[in-house]
Design a protein around this motif. Structure first.
Motif, PDB file in Angstrom:
ATOM      1  N   ALA A   2      31.188  28.719  46.017  1.00 48.94           N
ATOM      2  CA  ALA A   2      32.592  29.084  46.224  1.00 48.94           C
ATOM      3  C   ALA A   2      32.875  30.359  45.442  1.00 48.94           C
ATOM      4  O   ALA A   2      32.624  30.426  44.246  1.00 48.94           O
ATOM      5  N   LEU A   3      33.381  31.366  46.103  1.00 48.23           N
ATOM      6  CA  LEU A   3      33.635  32.631  45.423  1.00 48.23           C
ATOM      7  C   LEU A   3      35.109  32.785  45.120  1.00 48.23           C
ATOM      8  O   LEU A   3      35.963  32.206  45.793  1.00 48.23           O
ATOM      9  N   SER A   4      35.387  33.605  44.095  1.00 44.31           N
ATOM     10  CA  SER A   4      36.771  33.767  43.663  1.00 44.31           C
ATOM     11  C   SER A   4      37.497  34.806  44.502  1.00 44.31           C
ATOM     12  O   SER A   4      38.629  35.147  44.224  1.00 44.31           O
ATOM     13  N   SER A   5      36.842  35.343  45.530  1.00 44.10           N
ATOM     14  CA  SER A   5      37.449  36.428  46.299  1.00 44.10           C
ATOM     15  C   SER A   5      37.096  36.321  47.776  1.00 44.10           C
ATOM     16  O   SER A   5      35.935  36.427  48.153  1.00 44.10           O
ATOM     17  N   PRO A   6      38.105  36.099  48.629  1.00 43.31           N
ATOM     18  CA  PRO A   6      37.846  36.073  50.072  1.00 43.31           C
ATOM     19  C   PRO A   6      37.212  37.366  50.582  1.00 43.31           C
ATOM     20  O   PRO A   6      36.399  37.336  51.509  1.00 43.31           O
ATOM     21  N   LEU A   7      37.570  38.505  49.979  1.00 43.78           N
ATOM     22  CA  LEU A   7      36.989  39.779  50.414  1.00 43.78           C
ATOM     23  C   LEU A   7      35.484  39.789  50.175  1.00 43.78           C
ATOM     24  O   LEU A   7      34.698  40.218  51.023  1.00 43.78           O
ATOM     25  N   LEU A   8      35.081  39.308  48.999  1.00 44.60           N
ATOM     26  CA  LEU A   8      33.658  39.242  48.671  1.00 44.60           C
ATOM     27  C   LEU A   8      32.977  38.239  49.596  1.00 44.60           C
ATOM     28  O   LEU A   8      31.906  38.502  50.139  1.00 44.60           O
TER      29      LEU A   8
ATOM     30  N   CYS B  61      38.986  38.901  32.430  1.00 45.53           N
ATOM     31  CA  CYS B  61      37.532  38.734  32.289  1.00 45.53           C
ATOM     32  C   CYS B  61      36.732  39.730  33.125  1.00 45.53           C
ATOM     33  O   CYS B  61      35.508  39.743  33.072  1.00 45.53           O
ATOM     34  N   CYS B  62      37.409  40.577  33.932  1.00 44.06           N
ATOM     35  CA  CYS B  62      36.754  41.587  34.771  1.00 44.06           C
ATOM     36  C   CYS B  62      35.937  40.995  35.902  1.00 44.06           C
ATOM     37  O   CYS B  62      35.159  41.705  36.553  1.00 44.06           O
ATOM     38  N   ASN B  63      36.057  39.701  36.142  1.00 46.99           N
ATOM     39  CA  ASN B  63      35.345  39.106  37.271  1.00 46.99           C
ATOM     40  C   ASN B  63      36.036  39.528  38.566  1.00 46.99           C
ATOM     41  O   ASN B  63      37.225  39.862  38.564  1.00 46.99           O
ATOM     42  N   ILE B  64      35.293  39.502  39.679  1.00 45.79           N
ATOM     43  CA  ILE B  64      35.886  39.802  40.972  1.00 45.79           C
ATOM     44  C   ILE B  64      36.902  38.722  41.295  1.00 45.79           C
ATOM     45  O   ILE B  64      36.616  37.530  41.168  1.00 45.79           O
ATOM     46  N   SER B  65      38.100  39.137  41.684  1.00 50.06           N
ATOM     47  CA  SER B  65      39.162  38.174  41.949  1.00 50.06           C
ATOM     48  C   SER B  65      40.193  38.847  42.820  1.00 50.06           C
ATOM     49  O   SER B  65      40.490  40.019  42.644  1.00 50.06           O
ATOM     50  N   ASP B  66      40.733  38.136  43.786  1.00 55.38           N
ATOM     51  CA  ASP B  66      41.774  38.763  44.591  1.00 55.38           C
ATOM     52  C   ASP B  66      43.144  38.616  43.941  1.00 55.38           C
ATOM     53  O   ASP B  66      44.127  39.162  44.424  1.00 55.38           O
ATOM     54  N   ARG B  67      43.202  37.897  42.822  1.00 59.55           N
ATOM     55  CA  ARG B  67      44.459  37.787  42.082  1.00 59.55           C
ATOM     56  C   ARG B  67      44.349  38.619  40.802  1.00 59.55           C
ATOM     57  O   ARG B  67      43.260  38.958  40.363  1.00 59.55           O
ATOM     58  N   ALA B  68      45.504  38.920  40.195  1.00 58.51           N
ATOM     59  CA  ALA B  68      45.509  39.751  38.992  1.00 58.51           C
ATOM     60  C   ALA B  68      44.746  39.064  37.860  1.00 58.51           C
ATOM     61  O   ALA B  68      44.008  39.702  37.109  1.00 58.51           O
ATOM     62  N   VAL B  69      44.943  37.735  37.722  1.00 56.24           N
ATOM     63  CA  VAL B  69      44.204  36.963  36.723  1.00 56.24           C
ATOM     64  C   VAL B  69      43.458  35.862  37.483  1.00 56.24           C
ATOM     65  O   VAL B  69      44.069  35.136  38.275  1.00 56.24           O
ATOM     66  N   CYS B  70      42.151  35.758  37.268  1.00 59.92           N
ATOM     67  CA  CYS B  70      41.348  34.833  38.085  1.00 59.92           C
ATOM     68  C   CYS B  70      41.655  33.369  37.787  1.00 59.92           C
ATOM     69  O   CYS B  70      42.308  33.049  36.793  1.00 59.92           O
ATOM     70  N   GLU B  71      41.151  32.501  38.643  1.00 61.53           N
ATOM     71  CA  GLU B  71      41.384  31.062  38.522  1.00 61.53           C
ATOM     72  C   GLU B  71      40.937  30.507  37.177  1.00 61.53           C
ATOM     73  O   GLU B  71      41.630  29.692  36.572  1.00 61.53           O
TER      74      GLU B  71
END
Lengths: 206, 206
Positions: A2-8, B61-71
């Motif tokens: 499961a990825l944290s980004s739908p774009l990825l 945390c600089c992880n890829i995320s489509d939100r400003a702050v990740c899950e």
């Protein structure tokens, strides 16, 4: 995964559709793309889009060509009575590199493969028969892979082309030049014994 | 390999820039794309373009995320005093799958690699030091690959983070769980002897 980004997620899904690319490799591609300059990535995306949307095929041989008739088909020095049938552009390049063939080509765009739902009508066979019907072609050389699909396609084409009254030949199968007998597989070795030729004829081309 | 089409040439050149992809594989990709519906190919090209242009990274945390702050960073149940430093999102996924870590992450986006011209400032190190400076973090766990580049990066980060007065630990190296000794390489085996632990401490987690 499961990825944290739908774009990825989407990019990985799409990259994983490339032949031989699984989700692990697709992820590696995606992370590498994220490290590049945006302009570089746009260049890659554009090259892919334009390839499919703008590429053209030679009207005569169906090879990929940016001109209406490709360089080989429009070369006046080539033997127009001889047509070599191949699967795709890679085979044209491979045969051209041997410098042993001076005729024209016909690119099928694949081989018959019932498993993948590819029949004769999904290939550029109609163009081939029409080309032969024009009367200039005297011999068709089948140069398809020595696989089940390649053999099926050769079998079909031989029957259809013979009906048009044109000679059909097939490239030779045998041991590789420079190959040791002990390393050759049984099928190839058996075939090379069946297809043996008189010594003088075998060595005349050095 | 001279191709009859600049469009194909360009697509092959671009595809061959993907990691581990040579011109042969790139050509296979291109020919496969030419067999697909144009709309499918556009979907792939768009997914690549959007990935780079629209993807966002978690502010913390600089992880890829489509939100400003990740899950993970916005989960109130996680231990905010513990930060695990990893190379990229794949490592976050791998560690999350173990269910052994309840702290937060910090994604570097790579490792220091002088050979590739990647120094500390090309990674998300500044964000890490700023995050530590805020005072909430008590321990940083370095979870980078056991390579020369990973070790160099760990060495650099340990020194810098120690200066900020925060504990630094590193994930254990040793033989794999379920591994036979005869299959372990010498370096790993040597390391696992150096890093031996009292028996009671080793087995307490089963």
């Amino acid at each position: 995964m499961a990825l944290s980004s739908p774009l990825l997620e989407q990019a990985v899904d799409q990259l994983a559709t490339l032949p031989g690319v699984g989700r692990r490799t697709a992820m590696r591609f995606a992370l590498e793309l994220l490290r590049r300059e945006p302009a570089e990535v746009v260049r890659l995306a554009e090259a892919i889009r334009r390839l499919r949307e703008e590429v053209r095929f030679c009207q005569e041989c169906c090879n990929i060509s940016d001109r209406a008739v490709c360089e080989i088909c429009s070369d006046p020095n080539r033997d127009r009575t001889l047509v070599c049938v191949v699967e795709d552009i890679r085979d044209v390049i491979a045969i051209e590199n041997t410098r042993q063939f001076k005729g024209l080509y016909h690119v099928l765009g694949g081989v018959i493969s019932p498993m993948d739902g590819i029949g004769p009508d999904d290939l550029n066979t109609k163009q081939l028969f029409e080309r032969i019907a024009q009367g200039e072609v005297k011999e068709v050389v089948l140069a398809l892979g020595a696989t089940l699909e390649g053999d099926t396609t050769s079998f079909y084409l031989n029957r259809r082309i013979k009906e048009q009254g044109v000679d059909v030949s097939m490239i030779a199968r045998g041991i590789s030049v420079g190959g040791e007998l002990e390393n050759v597989d049984e099928l190839t070795l058996g075939r090379s014994i069946m297809d043996r030729k008189p010594y003088e004829q075998s060595v005349k081309r050095g």
